[in-house]
Design an enzyme around this catalytic site. Structure first.
Site, PDB file in Angstrom:
ATOM      1  N   CYS A 363       0.806  -1.230   0.000  1.00  0.00           N
ATOM      2  CA  CYS A 363       0.000   0.000   0.000  1.00  0.00           C
ATOM      3  C   CYS A 363       0.841   1.284   0.000  1.00  0.00           C
ATOM      4  O   CYS A 363       0.613   2.162  -0.831  1.00  0.00           O
ATOM      5  CB  CYS A 363      -0.999   0.032   1.150  1.00  0.00           C
ATOM      6  SG  CYS A 363      -1.377  -1.546   1.892  1.00  0.00           S
ATOM      7  N   ARG A 392       6.537 -11.345   5.405  1.00  0.00           N
ATOM      8  CA  ARG A 392       5.926 -11.209   6.725  1.00  0.00           C
ATOM      9  C   ARG A 392       6.505 -12.254   7.657  1.00  0.00           C
ATOM     10  O   ARG A 392       6.749 -13.390   7.244  1.00  0.00           O
ATOM     11  CB  ARG A 392       4.415 -11.380   6.642  1.00  0.00           C
ATOM     12  CG  ARG A 392       3.780 -10.261   5.837  1.00  0.00           C
ATOM     13  CD  ARG A 392       2.281 -10.369   5.836  1.00  0.00           C
ATOM     14  NE  ARG A 392       1.724  -9.396   4.903  1.00  0.00           N
ATOM     15  CZ  ARG A 392       0.470  -9.358   4.517  1.00  0.00           C
ATOM     16  NH1 ARG A 392      -0.386 -10.247   4.988  1.00  0.00           N
ATOM     17  NH2 ARG A 392       0.045  -8.443   3.672  1.00  0.00           N
ATOM     18  N   GLN A 410       1.551 -10.795  -3.694  1.00  0.00           N
ATOM     19  CA  GLN A 410       0.117 -10.489  -3.708  1.00  0.00           C
ATOM     20  C   GLN A 410      -0.285  -9.989  -5.087  1.00  0.00           C
ATOM     21  O   GLN A 410       0.481  -9.259  -5.717  1.00  0.00           O
ATOM     22  CB  GLN A 410      -0.192  -9.380  -2.704  1.00  0.00           C
ATOM     23  CG  GLN A 410      -0.037  -9.781  -1.253  1.00  0.00           C
ATOM     24  CD  GLN A 410      -0.388  -8.611  -0.351  1.00  0.00           C
ATOM     25  OE1 GLN A 410       0.182  -7.538  -0.473  1.00  0.00           O
ATOM     26  NE2 GLN A 410      -1.318  -8.824   0.555  1.00  0.00           N
ATOM     27  N   ASP A 412      -1.997  -7.465  -5.890  1.00  0.00           N
ATOM     28  CA  ASP A 412      -2.483  -6.336  -5.115  1.00  0.00           C
ATOM     29  C   ASP A 412      -2.909  -5.189  -6.025  1.00  0.00           C
ATOM     30  O   ASP A 412      -2.360  -5.032  -7.116  1.00  0.00           O
ATOM     31  CB  ASP A 412      -1.336  -5.859  -4.207  1.00  0.00           C
ATOM     32  CG  ASP A 412      -1.851  -5.290  -2.904  1.00  0.00           C
ATOM     33  OD1 ASP A 412      -3.082  -5.164  -2.749  1.00  0.00           O
ATOM     34  OD2 ASP A 412      -1.018  -4.965  -2.032  1.00  0.00           O
ATOM     35  N   HIS A 414      -4.591  -0.932  -5.573  1.00  0.00           N
ATOM     36  CA  HIS A 414      -5.183   0.131  -4.763  1.00  0.00           C
ATOM     37  C   HIS A 414      -5.902   1.089  -5.676  1.00  0.00           C
ATOM     38  O   HIS A 414      -5.361   1.497  -6.703  1.00  0.00           O
ATOM     39  CB  HIS A 414      -4.100   0.831  -3.941  1.00  0.00           C
ATOM     40  CG  HIS A 414      -3.499  -0.101  -2.929  1.00  0.00           C
ATOM     41  ND1 HIS A 414      -2.392  -0.863  -3.207  1.00  0.00           N
ATOM     42  CD2 HIS A 414      -3.901  -0.441  -1.678  1.00  0.00           C
ATOM     43  CE1 HIS A 414      -2.118  -1.620  -2.151  1.00  0.00           C
ATOM     44  NE2 HIS A 414      -3.020  -1.398  -1.216  1.00  0.00           N
ATOM     45  N   LYS A 498     -15.199  -4.346   4.741  1.00  0.00           N
ATOM     46  CA  LYS A 498     -14.661  -5.110   3.604  1.00  0.00           C
ATOM     47  C   LYS A 498     -15.602  -6.215   3.152  1.00  0.00           C
ATOM     48  O   LYS A 498     -16.477  -6.646   3.891  1.00  0.00           O
ATOM     49  CB  LYS A 498     -13.320  -5.724   3.990  1.00  0.00           C
ATOM     50  CG  LYS A 498     -13.431  -6.667   5.187  1.00  0.00           C
ATOM     51  CD  LYS A 498     -12.143  -7.407   5.455  1.00  0.00           C
ATOM     52  CE  LYS A 498     -12.316  -8.339   6.638  1.00  0.00           C
ATOM     53  NZ  LYS A 498     -11.223  -9.264   6.828  1.00  0.00           N
ATOM     54  N   HIS A 544      -8.333  -1.162  -1.019  1.00  0.00           N
ATOM     55  CA  HIS A 544      -7.319  -2.198  -1.245  1.00  0.00           C
ATOM     56  C   HIS A 544      -8.081  -3.402  -1.764  1.00  0.00           C
ATOM     57  O   HIS A 544      -9.110  -3.753  -1.208  1.00  0.00           O
ATOM     58  CB  HIS A 544      -6.657  -2.687   0.045  1.00  0.00           C
ATOM     59  CG  HIS A 544      -6.143  -1.636   0.958  1.00  0.00           C
ATOM     60  ND1 HIS A 544      -4.811  -1.510   1.245  1.00  0.00           N
ATOM     61  CD2 HIS A 544      -6.777  -0.675   1.667  1.00  0.00           C
ATOM     62  CE1 HIS A 544      -4.642  -0.525   2.108  1.00  0.00           C
ATOM     63  NE2 HIS A 544      -5.815  -0.003   2.386  1.00  0.00           N
TER      64      HIS A 544
HETATM   65 ZN    ZN Z   1      -3.163  -2.361   0.594  1.00  0.00          ZN
END
Ligand code: ZN
Ligand code: ZN
Length: 689
Positions: A363, A392, A410, A412, A414, A498, A544
């Site tokens: 992010c 992580r 990910q 991912d 945004h 979410k 996200h």
């Molecule tokens: Zn994010």
């Protein structure tokens, strides 16, 4: 066996009722309301079992337990006030849990009979059965389990009644002290707050237990002792180590067999096992736990997955970006991760007196790209996507194959947008998630919408108005799309509500993958803004979203869903060329080259092996097509096609096969057998050509 506890052991809660039901003298009349609304007048002291008998002998026979004003009670409990009463049979999930709990008592009774010195812990029902825990010096062996199971069947067959007994607390403690059941003493001390304590007996066996139980042991038929697992007493490290005997238990043998079959099926599909057998990926001790090595065949699949994703991201108006793997720790202080997420992060790296952080999320990187210049409302929405690799810190104990790792990528993205754009963006995300399910061959899913806890607005970022608007956007989008979902209040992240999509795989297991999350937190922390139509500065909304969750996890799910037999567009090898003997090598090479030239992934099996062996190996590798080449084929310029699931498809001109396969790949067709027939069978004999 992996089991989730549905509820903690209810062994030993104080009896809610005392002997109040034993009305002396003239019987009062009670009014019993049945589920269909009908009422019955019965004398006080009548039991649910007697009422069941009045309704129908069949119901009385099938009854396991009763529900009186919402509370589960024994069928033999005398009723002493007007109630709404339902008689529950094995059709009711709560009654099945009671049956499982009674089976746990049966297990303890059997163990005590065989090993009188064991000390008893707790024994609750679980989702697929039950467990009971024991303290014993020697570990229970497989032979012990067999003996115990036989003893359980023996007691069950005698149809021993389960009877409730109220004992004054001092007597209860005395009973357990005398038999040296110190864990039970502890439970009575802690949990019994009323003077009379509830116990249940099954023959000689007696257990401190709130109940209820089924009337007798005869109904416990479909069970199987599965395994023994260690567990600290009360789950606290340092406490004595108990042995938990886990069992599967169902209403009838058919259900039990189905469950056991599903377990076998899950074992057969285990992605860690298939990952090694099919040479897809590995985890290397030398490199450290939770870090994935993608082998060439796994890498081919990943590339297909990623190519599909990038193509679709671009088609849906996303921009692809790349961001660094390490960034200044101060950035993670601004984002809040250095505080709230610290325990999931690898430690900082010092370089030239500055501290850098290996990224746990993408992010902040995308936010910096958004912030790199002043944005106008005309640019919005801005959708930044990255196959972003993050690291992580997960404890080694929780790591699990591809599903729980320390380094992963990910899918991912945004989305930065204006409030009036949010509903469309949410809808696009959900539709994109559907497309993922469809293309990768999943038909079932579960949607959950996690909202804030209205009682505790102080724990959330953003104003209550922000939250209401966000939750409204999510619910109205799902409603408009006619997507059924479950609303779960209080389950949202602190930064926003979410939507989660769980897909259901070929053997019915749900997997949490896609997530679409609102965020009121980061736009504020990073002071994001854009120039609105009014010329003023405004804060954009931020979403996200990830569809696969991570490439690694999704790959693990795909391996298990397909049991390693990937659809042809993903398969590392799409066709195997099998000459029946060395005589036809030249033609086999020609066919192989033609397929390669057509962009197909092909393997030529030139080994000096019998055709049967070559077919068997290709089947084991789960290669979609086998092309069998002999004299007839070489002469006619054909290939004899064999499909991994459908078997022999007969001869086809080479060019026809190439065109058919290309078409199947372009369509990303899914060729899967039904689960029942998917277990590996020896390939049927193929006629030699
Ligand atoms: Zn994010
Ligand atoms: Zn119990």
């Amino acid at each position: 066996m992996k089991v989730r506890e549905r509820r903690r052991c209810d062994t030993g809660r104080t009896a809610p009722a005392t002997n109040r039901s034993l009305t002396k003298g003239k019987m009062a009349t009670l009014q019993i309301t049945l589920p269909d609304g009908a009422t019955r007048e019965v004398p006080s002291g009548t039991t649910a079992a007697e009422i069941a008998q009045q309704i129908s002998p069949r119901l009385a026979k099938e009854a396991l337990v009763a529900r009186a004003d919402g509370e589960l009670i024994d069928l033999s409990r005398p009723l002493d006030h007007n109630v709404k009463l339902s008689i529950l049979t094995a059709k009711d999930p709560d009654a099945v849990q009671v049956l499982r709990h009674s089976a746990a008592h049966l297990l303890a009774a059997a163990v005590l009979e065989l090993y009188p010195d064991v000390k008893l812990g707790v024994g609750p029902p679980i989702e697929t059965g039950f467990f009971y825990e024991f303290l014993r010096d020697q570990p229970f062996t497989q032979e012990d389990l067999e003996k115990i199971e036989a003893k359980m069947r023996e007691i069950a067959a005698k149809d021993v009644p389960n009877q409730r007994k109220l004992i004054p607390k001092p007597e209860a403690l005395d009973l357990y002290r005398k038999t040296q059941q110190e864990f039970k003493c502890e439970l009575v001390e802690e949990k019994a707050v009323e003077p009379m304590v509830s116990f249940y007996t099954t023959g000689k066996f007696i257990d401190f237990c709130r109940g209820p139980h089924i009337p007798s042991t005869g109904r416990i038929k479909a069970f199987k002792l599965m395994n023994v697992a260690g567990a600290y007493w009360k789950g606290h490290e340092g406490n004595p180590q108990m042995q938990r005997i886990y069992a599967a238990c169902f209403v009838d043998q058919k259900e039990l067999d189905e469950y056991l079959h599903k377990l076998e099926e899950a074992k057969r599909r285990d992605h860690r096992k298939l990952g090694a057998e099919l040479d897809l990926f590995s985890i290397q001790d030398e490199a450290g736990p939770g870090l994935i090595f993608w082998h060439p065949k796994g890498a081919i699949i990943r590339r297909q997955m990623e190519d599909w994703l990038r193509e679709n991201l671009l088609a849906r108006g996303y921009d692809l970006v790349f961001t660094p793997h390490i960034m200044d720790l101060n950035l993670w202080k601004t984002s809040g991760h250095a505080n709230f997420y610290r325990e999931n992060m690898f430690g900082p790296i010092e370089v030239e007196k500055a501290e850098y952080q290996l990224k746990p999320m993408n992010c902040p990187g995308h936010i910096l790209i958004f912030k790199s210049r002043l944005r106008s409302y005309r640019e919005l929405p801005i959708r930044l996507a990255e196959l972003g690799t993050v690291y992580r810190y997960e404890r080694s104990g929780v790591l699990h194959g591809l599903l729980r790792v320390r380094g992963f990528t990910q899918d991912d993205a945004h989305i930065f947008c204006m409030p009036e754009q949010i509903e469309k963006e949410i809808q696009d995300c959900v539709e994109f998630a559907w497309e993922v399910l469809r293309v990768f061959g999943f038909s079932d899913y579960v949607v959950e919408l996690s909202g804030g806890d209205p009682a505790h607005p102080e724990i959330y970022a953003g104003t209550p108005e922000d939250w209401k608007r966000a939750e409204d956007a999510l619910t109205s989008t799902l409603d408009r799309m006619k997507v059924p979902y479950k609303y779960i209040p209080g389950e949202a992240a602190f930064y926003g509500p979410k939507i989660d999509v769980k897909l259901v795989d070929a053997i019915g297991r749900p997997w949490q993958l896609s997530t679409v999350q609102f965020d009121f937190n980061l736009p504020r922390r990073f002071k994001l803004e854009y120039v609105g139509e009014d010329g003023n500065r405004h804060q954009p909304l931020m979403v996200h979203r990830a569809l696969w969750g991570s490439v690694e996890r999704f790959f693990g799910v795909l391996i298990e869903h397909y049991a390693g037999a990937f659809p042809v567009w993903l398969a590392p090898v799409q066709a195997s060329v099998l000459p029946v003997s060395g005589k036809f090598e030249e033609y086999a090479r020609k066919v192989t080259q033609r397929l390669k030239d057509a962009g197909l992934r092909v393997h030529l099996d030139e080994r000096n092996e019998k055709l049967q062996a070559k077919i068997r190996d290709a089947q084991l590798e789960k290669i979609p097509y086998m092309l069998i080449l002999g004299g007839k084929e070489a002469e006619a310029g054909t290939v004899s096609v064999r499909h991994r699931f459908k078997g022999d498809l007969g001869p086809r001109p080479l060019e026809q096969f190439v065109a058919d396969l290309q078409q199947e790949i372009a369509a990303r067709a899914i060729d899967q057998p039904s689960v029942e027939s998917s277990s590996e069978k020896a390939p049927a004999a193929t006629k030699s050509k």
